[in-house]
Design an enzyme around this catalytic site. Sequence first.
Site, PDB file in Angstrom:
ATOM      1  N   ASP A   4      41.367  46.566  36.548  1.00  0.00           N
ATOM      2  CA  ASP A   4      41.028  45.190  36.938  1.00  0.00           C
ATOM      3  C   ASP A   4      41.267  44.927  38.427  1.00  0.00           C
ATOM      4  O   ASP A   4      42.349  45.209  38.954  1.00  0.00           O
ATOM      5  CB  ASP A   4      41.899  44.242  36.105  1.00  0.00           C
ATOM      6  CG  ASP A   4      41.420  42.807  36.135  1.00  0.00           C
ATOM      7  OD1 ASP A   4      41.073  42.317  37.220  1.00  0.00           O
ATOM      8  OD2 ASP A   4      41.398  42.174  35.071  1.00  0.00           O
ATOM      9  N   SER A  61      36.846  40.912  37.936  1.00  0.00           N
ATOM     10  CA  SER A  61      37.071  40.869  36.496  1.00  0.00           C
ATOM     11  C   SER A  61      36.003  40.003  35.818  1.00  0.00           C
ATOM     12  O   SER A  61      34.820  40.248  35.982  1.00  0.00           O
ATOM     13  CB  SER A  61      38.490  40.370  36.226  1.00  0.00           C
ATOM     14  OG  SER A  61      38.890  40.664  34.913  1.00  0.00           O
TER      15      SER A  61
END
Length: 307
Positions: free
Chosen positions: A154, A40
């Site tokens: 993510d 991320s």
Amino acid sequence: MGSKVGLALGSGASRGWAHIGIIDALQQLDIEIDFVAGCSIGSYVGAAFCANKLAELEEWVRSLTEWQVTALLGLGWHKGGIVSGEKVFQKLAEDFTAENLEDLEKPLGIIATDLQRGREAWFTEGSTVKAVRASCSIPGLFPAYHYQDKWLVDGGVMNPVPVNLVREMGADIVIAVNLGSDFNVASDQVNQVKNQEVNDTKLSQLLDKSRSTLNQWFEGKFTKDEEVLTPPSMFSTMNTSLNIMQDWLTRSKLASDPPNITLAPKLGHVGIMEFHRASECIEIGKETVERMAEQIKYEIDMHKRKG
């Protein structure tokens, strides 16, 4: 041949600017980082660092105002999410990284979550920005991203601190950065939700479409009046739930595959969308390394002597 040091940069949205301070401080200790794995926001910072553009990234993020962040995120109705992030990733491509992962000056691995297959997706070659974009697609905020015939979200959904990836890349010594360690459900849940309400209010003011529906979603408060108890808002519930999930997942992952060194900056007071607080997060990252400097040098020297 000396031991190689790998850095696993964890997920954490705006709190991830602390990675910049951590890397700066590690370099001040003359610690050579040979491999980086990012999840991320960790992949975004890692992409700049591995292109030798960390100073440029730091200068930019320190200059960001709250309204500039809002414009960069592209708030609005997007299929599968409420922000697009197009300008954020365009900025990365233009100013802070190389086109492909294999063109970077240091090896970088990026982790995302394969939404259809329910497994980790690792990227060590191919488009840098596309891999970063996939890794940053927080469910509910960013739309899932289609890349290499996969729908990706993510990486923190499955592996918030990618120790296993950086080891697979060749690291002998792993420094892991856990941005979620300051989340304590038992004692801090109410404060976490109240802090998040500040972000909810800003979002609800900016998203002008379907105002009545948005008010229902974003204006709940985790408070109790004399007779009225309203639930946490949609965004608070989503954010707190994700924090809980990632906290327990990170604990489990780090217990089963422990790094040599874990850095855990105290960032629980920073909301996940408060990207304008970069200077504060960077300084906290630096302080975290400075506080553990002797231990870090001892662990690395000991491992190198054994090797």
